[in-house]
Design a protein around this motif. Structure first.
Motif, mmCIF file in Angstrom:
data_model
loop_
_atom_site.group_PDB
_atom_site.id
_atom_site.type_symbol
_atom_site.label_atom_id
_atom_site.label_comp_id
_atom_site.label_asym_id
_atom_site.label_seq_id
_atom_site.Cartn_x
_atom_site.Cartn_y
_atom_site.Cartn_z
ATOM 1 N N PRO A 42 0.808 -1.228 0.000
ATOM 2 C CA PRO A 42 0.000 0.000 0.000
ATOM 3 C C PRO A 42 0.840 1.277 0.000
ATOM 4 N N TRP A 43 2.037 1.235 0.536
ATOM 5 C CA TRP A 43 2.945 2.385 0.533
ATOM 6 C C TRP A 43 4.061 2.191 -0.491
ATOM 7 N N GLY A 44 3.862 1.271 -1.410
ATOM 8 C CA GLY A 44 4.905 0.904 -2.362
ATOM 9 C C GLY A 44 5.199 1.968 -3.395
ATOM 10 N N GLY A 45 6.337 1.793 -4.044
ATOM 11 C CA GLY A 45 6.772 2.694 -5.101
ATOM 12 C C GLY A 45 8.116 3.300 -4.766
ATOM 13 N N SER A 46 8.507 4.300 -5.532
ATOM 14 C CA SER A 46 9.756 5.024 -5.291
ATOM 15 C C SER A 46 9.407 6.414 -4.788
ATOM 16 N N TRP A 47 9.989 6.779 -3.667
ATOM 17 C CA TRP A 47 9.708 8.033 -2.983
ATOM 18 C C TRP A 47 10.990 8.855 -2.971
ATOM 19 N N SER A 48 10.922 10.082 -3.460
ATOM 20 C CA SER A 48 12.126 10.905 -3.601
ATOM 21 C C SER A 48 12.066 12.159 -2.741
ATOM 22 N N GLY A 49 13.219 12.512 -2.197
ATOM 23 C CA GLY A 49 13.355 13.729 -1.419
ATOM 24 C C GLY A 49 12.738 13.607 -0.030
ATOM 25 N N ILE A 50 12.987 14.604 0.782
ATOM 26 C CA ILE A 50 12.477 14.616 2.161
ATOM 27 C C ILE A 50 10.958 14.551 2.150
ATOM 28 N N ASP A 51 10.314 15.328 1.289
ATOM 29 C CA ASP A 51 8.848 15.309 1.227
ATOM 30 C C ASP A 51 8.328 13.937 0.811
ATOM 31 N N GLY A 52 9.042 13.267 -0.086
ATOM 32 C CA GLY A 52 8.648 11.920 -0.502
ATOM 33 C C GLY A 52 8.717 10.935 0.655
ATOM 34 N N PHE A 53 9.752 11.049 1.478
ATOM 35 C CA PHE A 53 9.863 10.169 2.641
ATOM 36 C C PHE A 53 8.726 10.436 3.624
ATOM 37 N N VAL A 54 8.394 11.705 3.831
ATOM 38 C CA VAL A 54 7.279 12.042 4.725
ATOM 39 C C VAL A 54 5.985 11.429 4.196
ATOM 40 N N GLU A 55 5.759 11.543 2.894
ATOM 41 C CA GLU A 55 4.557 10.937 2.279
ATOM 42 C C GLU A 55 4.563 9.416 2.437
ATOM 43 N N MET A 56 5.720 8.787 2.216
ATOM 44 C CA MET A 56 5.814 7.330 2.325
ATOM 45 C C MET A 56 5.483 6.875 3.745
ATOM 46 N N PHE A 57 6.077 7.521 4.747
ATOM 47 C CA PHE A 57 5.791 7.126 6.121
ATOM 48 C C PHE A 57 4.328 7.385 6.475
ATOM 49 N N GLY A 58 3.738 8.433 5.904
ATOM 50 C CA GLY A 58 2.307 8.675 6.100
ATOM 51 C C GLY A 58 1.461 7.575 5.486
ATOM 52 N N ALA A 59 1.824 7.142 4.275
ATOM 53 C CA ALA A 59 1.095 6.058 3.608
ATOM 54 C C ALA A 59 1.243 4.752 4.386
ATOM 55 N N PHE A 60 2.429 4.502 4.930
ATOM 56 C CA PHE A 60 2.657 3.308 5.747
ATOM 57 C C PHE A 60 1.748 3.350 6.980
ATOM 58 N N ALA A 61 1.750 4.471 7.685
ATOM 59 C CA ALA A 61 0.938 4.600 8.902
ATOM 60 C C ALA A 61 -0.548 4.440 8.591
ATOM 61 N N ARG A 62 -1.017 5.068 7.512
ATOM 62 C CA ARG A 62 -2.436 4.942 7.132
ATOM 63 C C ARG A 62 -2.802 3.499 6.809
ATOM 64 N N SER A 63 -1.911 2.792 6.108
ATOM 65 C CA SER A 63 -2.224 1.406 5.749
ATOM 66 C C SER A 63 -2.337 0.541 7.000
ATOM 67 N N MET A 64 -1.535 0.808 8.014
ATOM 68 C CA MET A 64 -1.621 0.050 9.258
ATOM 69 C C MET A 64 -2.891 0.433 10.029
ATOM 70 N N GLU A 65 -3.193 1.723 10.065
ATOM 71 C CA GLU A 65 -4.378 2.196 10.794
ATOM 72 C C GLU A 65 -5.671 1.709 10.157
ATOM 73 N N GLU A 66 -5.704 1.598 8.843
ATOM 74 C CA GLU A 66 -6.920 1.210 8.129
ATOM 75 C C GLU A 66 -7.102 -0.296 8.004
ATOM 76 N N ALA A 67 -6.095 -1.068 8.316
ATOM 77 C CA ALA A 67 -6.189 -2.535 8.212
ATOM 78 C C ALA A 67 -7.102 -3.055 9.323
#
Length: 164
Positions: free
Chosen positions: A68-93
């Protein structure tokens, strides 16, 4: 054989600069260890600012595309988005207790500018049976910062199934 004649034969494949002794830790290993400690600690300040202490501005993280948080994430903002997507996927499971997600004990191996981290992502379930997902991460270190991270879960299908 006497004790004086019993000598260890040096391993020709071992680079002495990669040996970690109690008082000397390769800076690349320390950077990766400190980065992962920062991710799990309650830190002060904005998350993006804390990431800047470890990541190159154009750092990239590659995760399996079927996550759910897969793909390539670039830059500091990309990492913030990736960790947000990871957290949301865990919260929504529906079968996951998101507040208890953690990384189990990790092993680090360094070779020059590459650091490998082996651990298990431990995902608590609502049935009180933690689900463990072995993972290896490959870090490329350049100029004292993490330039790239590639994440390899042993079984992404099982992880995706858990999150559905």
């Amino acid at each position: 054989m006497s004790a004086s004649s019993a000598r260890a034969t040096p391993d020709p494949n071992l680079d002495p600069s990669d040996v970690t002794m109690e008082k000397r830790v390769r800076p690349e290993r320390k950077l990766v260890n400190d980065y992962n400690e920062m991710l799990t600690a309650d830190g002060e300040g904005a998350f993006a600012d804390r990431l800047r202490g470890f990541l190159a501005e154009d750092a990239v993280c590659h995760e399996a595309s079927n996550l759910p948080w897969g793909g390539s994430w670039s830059g500091i903002d990309g990492f913030v988005e990736m960790f947000g997507a990871f957290a949301r996927s865990m919260e929504e499971a529906p079968n996951v207790t998101a507040t208890g997600v953690s990384a189990g004990p990790a092993s680090l191996m360094a070779r020059g500018e590459l650091v490998f981290r082996e651990y298990s992502l431990v995902v608590p379930t609502t049935g009180n049976h933690p689900s463990e997902h072995p993972c290896i991460e490959r870090y490329l270190i350049e100029n004292g910062r993490i330039q790239s991270i590639a994440v390899f879960f042993f079984d992404t299908t099982a992880l995706v199934k858990l999150l559905q």
